[in-house]
Design a protein around this motif. Structure first.
Motif, mmCIF file in Angstrom:
data_model
loop_
_atom_site.group_PDB
_atom_site.id
_atom_site.type_symbol
_atom_site.label_atom_id
_atom_site.label_comp_id
_atom_site.label_asym_id
_atom_site.label_seq_id
_atom_site.Cartn_x
_atom_site.Cartn_y
_atom_site.Cartn_z
ATOM 1 N N ILE A 2 0.871 -1.179 0.000
ATOM 2 C CA ILE A 2 0.000 0.000 0.000
ATOM 3 C C ILE A 2 0.906 1.226 0.000
ATOM 4 N N GLU A 3 0.662 2.144 -0.912
ATOM 5 C CA GLU A 3 1.503 3.334 -0.938
ATOM 6 C C GLU A 3 0.690 4.600 -1.202
ATOM 7 N N LEU A 4 0.835 5.569 -0.312
ATOM 8 C CA LEU A 4 0.207 6.880 -0.505
ATOM 9 C C LEU A 4 1.330 7.886 -0.729
ATOM 10 N N GLU A 5 1.221 8.652 -1.814
ATOM 11 C CA GLU A 5 2.236 9.663 -2.114
ATOM 12 C C GLU A 5 1.595 11.037 -2.146
ATOM 13 N N ASN A 6 1.989 11.872 -1.212
ATOM 14 C CA ASN A 6 1.492 13.263 -1.147
ATOM 15 C C ASN A 6 -0.012 13.360 -1.303
ATOM 16 N N VAL A 7 -0.714 12.513 -0.589
ATOM 17 C CA VAL A 7 -2.171 12.476 -0.750
ATOM 18 C C VAL A 7 -2.842 13.595 0.054
ATOM 19 N N CYS A 8 -3.734 14.305 -0.632
ATOM 20 C CA CYS A 8 -4.563 15.317 0.029
ATOM 21 C C CYS A 8 -6.009 14.938 -0.222
ATOM 22 N N TYR A 9 -6.852 15.259 0.763
ATOM 23 C CA TYR A 9 -8.290 15.065 0.546
ATOM 24 C C TYR A 9 -9.062 16.207 1.190
ATOM 25 N N ALA A 10 -10.007 16.744 0.457
ATOM 26 C CA ALA A 10 -10.848 17.816 1.000
ATOM 27 C C ALA A 10 -12.319 17.467 0.817
ATOM 28 N N TYR A 11 -13.110 17.689 1.887
ATOM 29 C CA TYR A 11 -14.577 17.617 1.784
ATOM 30 C C TYR A 11 -15.012 19.032 1.400
ATOM 31 N N GLY A 12 -15.265 19.282 0.147
ATOM 32 C CA GLY A 12 -15.551 20.652 -0.284
ATOM 33 C C GLY A 12 -14.346 21.529 0.034
ATOM 34 N N LYS A 13 -14.554 22.516 0.914
ATOM 35 C CA LYS A 13 -13.439 23.420 1.251
ATOM 36 C C LYS A 13 -12.673 22.922 2.475
ATOM 37 N N GLU A 14 -13.239 21.941 3.169
ATOM 38 C CA GLU A 14 -12.658 21.431 4.414
ATOM 39 C C GLU A 14 -11.544 20.427 4.105
ATOM 40 N N ILE A 15 -10.297 20.824 4.339
ATOM 41 C CA ILE A 15 -9.178 19.912 4.054
ATOM 42 C C ILE A 15 -9.036 18.924 5.214
ATOM 43 N N ALA A 16 -9.167 17.642 4.910
ATOM 44 C CA ALA A 16 -9.100 16.631 5.966
ATOM 45 C C ALA A 16 -7.747 15.921 5.977
ATOM 46 N N LEU A 17 -7.121 15.789 4.814
ATOM 47 C CA LEU A 17 -5.793 15.165 4.743
ATOM 48 C C LEU A 17 -4.873 16.061 3.929
ATOM 49 N N ARG A 18 -3.668 16.253 4.464
ATOM 50 C CA ARG A 18 -2.728 17.135 3.766
ATOM 51 C C ARG A 18 -1.406 16.410 3.621
ATOM 52 N N ASN A 19 -0.983 16.196 2.379
ATOM 53 C CA ASN A 19 0.334 15.581 2.099
ATOM 54 C C ASN A 19 0.634 14.340 2.929
ATOM 55 N N VAL A 20 -0.213 13.369 2.829
ATOM 56 C CA VAL A 20 0.035 12.127 3.562
ATOM 57 C C VAL A 20 0.926 11.212 2.727
#
Ligand code: ATP
Ligand code: MG
Length: 226
Positions: A2-20
Motif C-alpha cells: 500500500i503506498e500513498l504519495e502526497n495524498v490530500c483530501y478535502a470535503y468541499g473546502k474542508e481539508i481533511a488530509l494534507r500531504n500524507v
C-alpha cells in the motif's frame, strides 16, 4: 503493498488530509493514532476506495486506486475483496433482512460454491457467537451485536488486508479478548492489518509500527514499536 504519495483530501473546502505519505508492507500490522478530527477515518475511507485523493496518488499492489480504475467492475471486485473494511459506525454497513444473509452476502458475490458460502457463514457466526441471532434483522440488534455482525461479514470474505476503525469500541470484555486473539492469528497468517485506535493496550499488543497523525493532518511523526 500500500503506498500513498502526497495524498490530500478535502470535503468541499474542508481539508481533511494534507500531504500524507505512507507505505504499508504485506504482512505488516500498522496502528494509526491521533486526536479526534485529524483525518483517521478519512484516511481509511480513502484506503478502501470509498473516496479518492483530491491530489496525490494511492497505489495498491502497484495498481493506482482512483475513480477511473474502480469503474472497471472486475478490478473493483478484486480490490474490494482484497481490502476488508469495518466502518466506525456499523449501521452504515448492514442492509440485509437477517444476520445470516448479511454474512453470506459477501461470499455469495465472490463466485464461491453454495457449500463454501454456507460453510464460511457458519464459521464466521460461530467465531462471534452469532448463531442465536442468525434469523434476526441486523438493524434491530444492539450496538455491540451489530459490530460483531459487521466484523463477521468482512471476515467471511477472507480479505488480504483488514482495516479496522476503533475495533474494540462497544464490545464486551469477552468479545474484545476474542477479537484481539483473532487479529493476532490473522496477522500471524501473513495478512496485513491497519487499525485505528485510541486504545494503547491494543496498539501495544498488535502493532509492528505505530503512526501518529497530527491535527495538521500530516504524517509528520512516525515511530516504530518493535
Ligand atoms: N462528510 C464530511 N464533510 C465535511 N467535513 C468532514 C466530513 N467528514 C469529516 N469531515 C471533517 O474532516 C476532518 C477529519 O474527519 P475524520 O472523520 O477523518 O476524523 P477522525 O480522525 O476519524 O476523528 P475521530 O477520532 O473523531 O473518529 C474533520 O475536521 C471533520 O470535521
Ligand atoms: Mg474517525
Amino acid at each position: 503493498m500500500i503506498e500513498l504519495e502526497n495524498v490530500c483530501y478535502a470535503y468541499g473546502k474542508e481539508i481533511a488530509l494534507r500531504n500524507v505519505n505512507l507505505k504499508v508492507s504485506k504482512g505488516e500490522s500498522l496502528v494509526i493514532k491521533g486526536p479526534n478530527g485529524c483525518g483517521k477515518s478519512t484516511l481509511i475511507k480513502l484506503l478502501n476506495g470509498i473516496i479518492f485523493p483530491t491530489m496525490g496518488k494511492y497505489t495498491y499492489k502497484g495498481h493506482e486506486i482512483n475513480e477511473k480504475s474502480l469503474k472497471d467492475n472486475k478490478f473493483a471486485k478484486w480490490f474490494h475483496q482484497q481490502m476488508g473494511y469495518v466502518f466506525q459506525n456499523a449501521d452504515n454497513q448492514l442492509f440485509c433482512a437477517s444476520v445470516e444473509e448479511e454474512i453470506a452476502f459477501g461470499p455469495s458475490q465472490m463466485g464461491l460454491s453454495q457449500e463454501e458460502v454456507i460453510q464460511r457463514t457458519k464459521d464466521c457466526m460461530n467465531l462471534f457467537g452469532l448463531e442465536k441471532l442468525s434469523k434476526r434483522p441486523p438493524y434491530h440488534l444492539s450496538g455491540g451485536e451489530k459490530r460483531k455482525v459487521s466484523l463477521a461479514c468482512i471476515l467471511s470474505m477472507n480479505p488480504e488486508v483488514l482495516v479496522l476503525d476503533e475495533p474494540l469500541a462497544g464490545l464486551d470484555e469477552k468479545t474484545q479478548a476474542m477479537l484481539i486473539s483473532f487479529l493476532k492469528s490473522f496477522h500471524n497468517a501473513g495478512k496485513t492489518l491497519i487499525i485505528i485506535t485510541h486504545n494503547n493496550e491494543l496498539a501495544n499488543e498488535l502493532a509492528d509500527r505505530i503512526v501518529i497523525m497530527k491535527e495538521s493532518h500530516d504524517f509528520n511523526t512516525e515511530f516504530s514499536l518493535k
